[in-house]
Scaffold this active site. Structure first.
Site, PDB file in Angstrom:
ATOM      1  N   MET A  22      18.297  46.212  27.072  1.00 22.54           N
ATOM      2  CA  MET A  22      17.007  46.573  27.667  1.00 22.54           C
ATOM      3  C   MET A  22      16.623  47.968  27.198  1.00 22.54           C
ATOM      4  SD  MET A  22      15.836  46.824  31.683  1.00 22.54           S
ATOM      5  CE  MET A  22      16.839  48.203  32.240  1.00 22.54           C
ATOM      6  N   ASP A  24      12.467  50.082  27.206  1.00 16.35           N
ATOM      7  CA  ASP A  24      11.362  50.486  28.083  1.00 16.35           C
ATOM      8  C   ASP A  24      10.980  49.503  29.197  1.00 16.35           C
ATOM      9  OD1 ASP A  24      11.387  51.861  25.716  1.00 16.35           O
ATOM     10  OD2 ASP A  24       9.305  51.471  25.214  1.00 16.35           O
ATOM     11  N   GLN A  40      11.464  45.773  27.764  1.00 18.28           N
ATOM     12  CA  GLN A  40      11.869  45.529  26.377  1.00 18.28           C
ATOM     13  C   GLN A  40      13.258  44.905  26.399  1.00 18.28           C
ATOM     14  OE1 GLN A  40      10.108  46.560  23.061  1.00 18.28           O
ATOM     15  NE2 GLN A  40       8.936  45.626  24.702  1.00 18.28           N
ATOM     16  N   PHE A  80       6.595  44.317  21.620  1.00 23.05           N
ATOM     17  CA  PHE A  80       6.923  45.699  21.967  1.00 23.05           C
ATOM     18  C   PHE A  80       6.310  46.063  23.324  1.00 23.05           C
ATOM     19  CE2 PHE A  80       8.226  48.264  17.926  1.00 23.05           C
ATOM     20  CZ  PHE A  80       9.256  47.384  17.687  1.00 23.05           C
ATOM     21  N   SER A  81       6.318  47.349  23.619  1.00 15.22           N
ATOM     22  CA  SER A  81       5.934  47.797  24.962  1.00 15.22           C
ATOM     23  C   SER A  81       4.447  47.653  25.236  1.00 15.22           C
ATOM     24  CB  SER A  81       6.349  49.253  25.162  1.00 15.22           C
ATOM     25  OG  SER A  81       7.739  49.293  25.321  1.00 15.22           O
ATOM     26  N   ARG A 141       0.875  51.882  19.098  1.00 15.63           N
ATOM     27  CA  ARG A 141       1.538  50.981  20.055  1.00 15.63           C
ATOM     28  C   ARG A 141       1.522  51.446  21.510  1.00 15.63           C
ATOM     29  NH1 ARG A 141       5.902  52.971  16.803  1.00 15.63           N
ATOM     30  NH2 ARG A 141       7.245  54.411  17.942  1.00 15.63           N
ATOM     31  N   GLU A 193       5.027  58.130  22.455  1.00 17.33           N
ATOM     32  CA  GLU A 193       5.172  56.718  22.796  1.00 17.33           C
ATOM     33  C   GLU A 193       4.828  56.516  24.281  1.00 17.33           C
ATOM     34  OE1 GLU A 193       8.686  55.278  19.793  1.00 17.33           O
ATOM     35  OE2 GLU A 193       9.382  56.170  21.647  1.00 17.33           O
ATOM     36  N   TRP A 279      17.406  57.501  22.990  1.00 14.22           N
ATOM     37  CA  TRP A 279      17.530  56.844  21.686  1.00 14.22           C
ATOM     38  C   TRP A 279      18.635  57.442  20.824  1.00 14.22           C
ATOM     39  CZ3 TRP A 279      16.358  52.196  21.008  1.00 14.22           C
ATOM     40  CH2 TRP A 279      15.232  51.631  21.604  1.00 14.22           C
TER      41      TRP A 279
END
Ligand code: FRU
Length: 474
Positions: A22, A24, A40, A80-81, A141, A193, A279
């Site tokens: 998992m 976001d 995610q 994606f998110s 995104r 992001e 990350w």
């Protein structure tokens, strides 16, 4: 897949996927008594890949029900998110009250697509004319969409490289560019992001201000990913930061990322949740059945201090429901003072509530530790006006060189009374100072739970007016 828990580090009261990777939190929306959490998700393994939207619901923010994958990849790319809204007025024509998810699809480019659900999120149908928004830019995104009542249209905030772009739409399908925000604002150590944009009252005033959340990777205060925010105004077209010279962080730990809030939460609440990892090492943490959990939910508000407006992150009140047996003590600390058994039956999931009165100490310290010599050391430095958390000896720190760290935040000077709440789970410590005026979230991987606490003072003494430990129910 086997979803019976095989993980000693699996948190007991934080959300984690039963199986798989998992990152976001996505599409958080409240409808008909249910808080939806999409996320995610790699359903096939515990490293990043095959991105889909996993799904869970909760009625109380602490007990979660896992549901099947909500949105899976298709020819336009992996999922994606993004966010979700309830389209009460049927602006999109999918049905009044449909939950509409707006998300990025990633292939050799990034595009925005939508899907809708007319059964409260139990199943989604992808819109036949996807994508609804495309670009030549490579980082394009994480759409956050909300209804802007004043201008009577949908607003989308999108992360584009190192800026946020704002679009508007009457129907969630046709999007018009409105403005961009970012140059010369805040931290730019990496890509921007997962935005969020919402209005909040300023405590103790009749003012309201808009908050733009901006997740950043890398470039966080202690390396890797982190959440910054801006406070200002939004007129339906443009966001204006009222304090451009200042960078503001929402959480001062290393494991608080991709933070976004629930849409349509009841009672005007603005509730945030973060992915509790970074990350720098998310793919390496020592779990294998799943990686990684979320933070506890936090209720957001704004407060003024030193002529600035800051975001306060308070543990959501529902967390009080987790409290089981407790033990309260008070004592003076001059030198050291150890509490060997914090709470009976301690399996590593507990909350500590502390009220401390300083009596000229330079350092007000305490460390959570176990019998393996592992510890998390926390200190208020009353000379430097700092609070810090040191996890360099917290347990397994060897899986990535960026993991062992000391994180710290400034606190107001001249403080006499200090209030702190600590949420400890099997593999994390979250600190909330002064009702959430600061928050600090760090993962830890000890061989066994920290069952003891050792208080210490330097340069003077202090009084622990109240030290309460609550065992927390799974
Ligand atoms: C943030 C992020 C998003 C992206 C998603 C992919 O952690 O990089 O920008 O949509 O993760 O999983």
């Amino acid at each position: 897949f086997d979803t019976a828990n095989r993980e000693k580090y699996r948190p007991t009261y934080h959300f984690s996927p039963l199986y798989g990777w998992m990152n976001d939190p996505n599409g958080m929306v409240y409808k008909d008594g249910e808080y939806h959490l999409f996320y995610q998700y790699n359903p096939y393994g515990s490293q990043w890949g095959n991105l889909s939207w996993g799904h869970a619901i909760t009625k109380d923010l602490v007990n979660w029900k896992h549901l099947p994958v909500a949105i899976a990849p298709d020819a336009l790319g992996t999922i994606f998110s993004g966010s979700a809204v309830v389209d009460y007025d049927n602006t999109a024509g999918f049905g009044a009250g449909a939950i509409v998810a707006i998300y990025t699809q990633s292939s050799d480019r990034q595009v925005q697509s939508i899907a809708y659900s007319t059964d409260n999120g139990r199943s989604f149908t992808k819109y036949e004319n996807n994508p609804v928004l495309v670009s030549e830019v490579c980082d394009f995104r994480d759409p956050k969409v909300f209804w802007h009542a004043e201008t009577h249209r949908w607003i989308m905030v999108l992360a584009v490289g190192q800026e946020m772009q704002i679009f508007s739409s009457p129907n969630l399908k046709d999007w018009t560019f409105e403005s961009r925000f970012g140059e010369g604002q805040g931290a730019h150590g990496g890509v921007w992001e997962c935005p969020d944009l919402f209005e909040l009252p300023v405590e103790g005033t009749n003012d309201k201000k808009w908050v733009l959340l901006c997740n950043l990777n890398p470039g966080g205060p202690f390396g890797g990913s982190a959440t910054q925010y801006f406070v200002g105004s939004f007129n339906g077209k443009e966001f204006v930061n009222e304090s451009p010279s200042k960078t503001k962080w929402m959480d001062w730990g290393k494991d608080h990322y991709a933070t976004v809030t629930w849409s349509d939460a009841p009672d005007n609440r603005r509730i945030a949740i973060a992915w509790m990892s970074n990350w720098q090492y998310a793919n390496d943490v020592p779990t294998s059945q799943y990686r990684s959990p979320n933070s506890v939910p936090r209720d957001l508000s704004l407060f003024a201090a030193d002529g600035e407006i800051y975001l306060k992150s308070a543990p959501s009140p529902e967390l009080l429901k987790l409290r089981d047996i407790s033990k309260k003590r008070s004592f003076k600390v001059s030198g050291t003072r150890t509490v060997k058994e914090m709470i009976p039956g301690n399996e590593g999931a507990y909350e500590i509530e502390l009220t401390i009165k300083n009596q000229h100490a330079d350092i007000i310290g305490f460390r959570l530790y176990n019998d393996k010599g592992e510890e998390v050391d926390m200190q208020y430095d009353m000379k430097e006006n700092k609070f810090s958390m040191d996890r360099r000896k917290s347990g397994d720190v060897s899986f990535n060189e960026n993991f062992p760290t000391l994180t710290w935040t400034a606190i107001e000077s001249g403080r006499n009374e200090l209030k702190l709440r600590l949420f400890v789970d099997k593999s994390s410590v979250e600190a909330f100072g002064d009702g959430g005026r600061f928050a600090m979230t760090n993962q830890v991987f000890p061989l066994e739970p920290y069952c003891h606490i050792g208080f210490y003072s330097k340069g003077g003494s202090y009084k622990v007016d109240s030290f309460v430990v609550y065992r927390l129910k799974p």
